[in-house]
Design an enzyme around this catalytic site. Structure first.
Site, mmCIF file in Angstrom:
data_model
loop_
_atom_site.group_PDB
_atom_site.id
_atom_site.type_symbol
_atom_site.label_atom_id
_atom_site.label_comp_id
_atom_site.label_asym_id
_atom_site.label_seq_id
_atom_site.Cartn_x
_atom_site.Cartn_y
_atom_site.Cartn_z
ATOM 1 N N GLY A 76 0.796 -1.223 0.000
ATOM 2 C CA GLY A 76 0.000 0.000 0.000
ATOM 3 C C GLY A 76 0.822 1.263 0.000
ATOM 4 N N CYS A 77 2.129 1.136 -0.155
ATOM 5 C CA CYS A 77 2.970 2.327 -0.145
ATOM 6 C C CYS A 77 3.263 2.754 -1.566
ATOM 7 C CB CYS A 77 4.279 2.044 0.584
ATOM 8 S SG CYS A 77 5.368 3.471 0.625
ATOM 9 N N GLY A 78 2.947 3.999 -1.895
ATOM 10 C CA GLY A 78 3.169 4.455 -3.254
ATOM 11 C C GLY A 78 4.231 5.509 -3.394
ATOM 12 N N CYS A 93 7.028 5.642 -1.032
ATOM 13 C CA CYS A 93 8.145 5.326 -0.153
ATOM 14 C C CYS A 93 9.461 5.556 -0.862
ATOM 15 C CB CYS A 93 8.070 3.866 0.291
ATOM 16 S SG CYS A 93 6.550 3.478 1.162
#
Length: 275
Positions: A108-110, A112
């Site tokens: 869910g990290c876009g 980072c």
């Protein structure tokens, strides 16, 4: 290739008593993305449609401008993950070396690993005029998605990104435990099929954060529709990029946050107004 779904044993408390049960759960695995032998990013992802992911990530991150700039893609399984090994040609490889960054990407990290505030909210190119769609077509697109989300039907735990046109319905749909990954996979599928995204709608089952708008702009889609709400920054980014952003889309309606001119009561003469 690694399985995408596992079946786990559970204890289920329901109807006032405890009982044994089973549950299908999605796989989540580290996926390393490397160019010319050097790792660029490691993302937690669903191990499916990985060539689409490799190409879509490369496009949305600005590593390449078109799929042909990737000379080869190799999917290399490891005991504890998967490597997407790509080789780039001369000028593209040199440009990447100059802007190289490491991204450690949890699910869910876009964003980072970006190394400045300016990079996190980088402006995007303005999309083209696109075409108009009726409210009925928007709802038809949203209603078409659930039955095609085979991984989510099994697990109820993954996101989807899809591309819809009134003429063809859902053209491509990709799923992943990470919403950004699902959109990157969709971008890769569209690029591999040489589909002009301006002619259709990008659909999301997730909320709309700023990086989802950035990726949609990179795809070139002028209309973005999501089942969940957008963030305020995403709305501002969509406004500046010229993207029509509709969200909170259900079978009974939706809300338009930016550029409502592309959603009209009827498509005149049934024809799309394409840039």
């Amino acid at each position: 290739m690694k399985p995408t779904v596992h079946t786990g044993n559970t204890k289920v408390w329901r109807n006032g008593r405890m009982q044994d049960g089973t549950r299908a759960i999605p796989e989540e695995t580290p996926v390393a993305i490397s160019y010319n032998g050097s790792t660029q990013a490691v993302m937690m992802a669903t191990p499916a449609d990985l060539e689409d992911f490799a190409i879509g990530f490369s496009l949305s991150e600005g590593v390449i401008e078109r799929p042909e700039q990737i000379e080869s893609v190799e999917i290399v399984p490891h005991d504890d993950g998967v490597e997407l090994r790509m080789w780039l040609g001369g000028d593209v490889a040199a440009r990447l070396q100059q802007r190289r960054r490491h991204i450690a990407g949890p699910t869910g990290c876009g964003l980072c690993g970006v190394d400045s505030i300016a990079e996190a909210v980088r402006p995007v190119a303005t999309v083209g005029k696109g075409r108009s769609f009726s409210p009925q077509q928007i709802i038809a697109a949203i209603e078409a998605m659930p039955s095609l989300q085979t991984l989510n039907v099994a697990t109820r735990a993954v996101h989807a990104a899809a591309y819809f046109t009134p003429e063809r319905g859902i053209v491509h749909l990709r799923e992943d435990v990470g919403r950004h990954n699902a959109l990157d996979k969709l971008a890769g599928a569209l690029a591999r099929d040489r589909i002009a995204a301006a002619n259709g709608i990008v659909l999301l089952t997730s909320r709309v954060s700023v990086e989802m708008v950035q990726k949609t702009a990179a795809i070139g889609a002028a209309v973005l529709v999501a089942v969940s709400a957008p963030t305020a920054l995403a709305v501002r980014m969509a406004e500046s990029a010229g993207i029509t952003l509709a969200a909170i889309a259900r079978s009974d309606g939706f809300e338009i946050f930016t550029h409502p001119q592309r959603i009209v009561e009827t498509d005149r003469n049934g024809a799309a107004d394409v840039a």
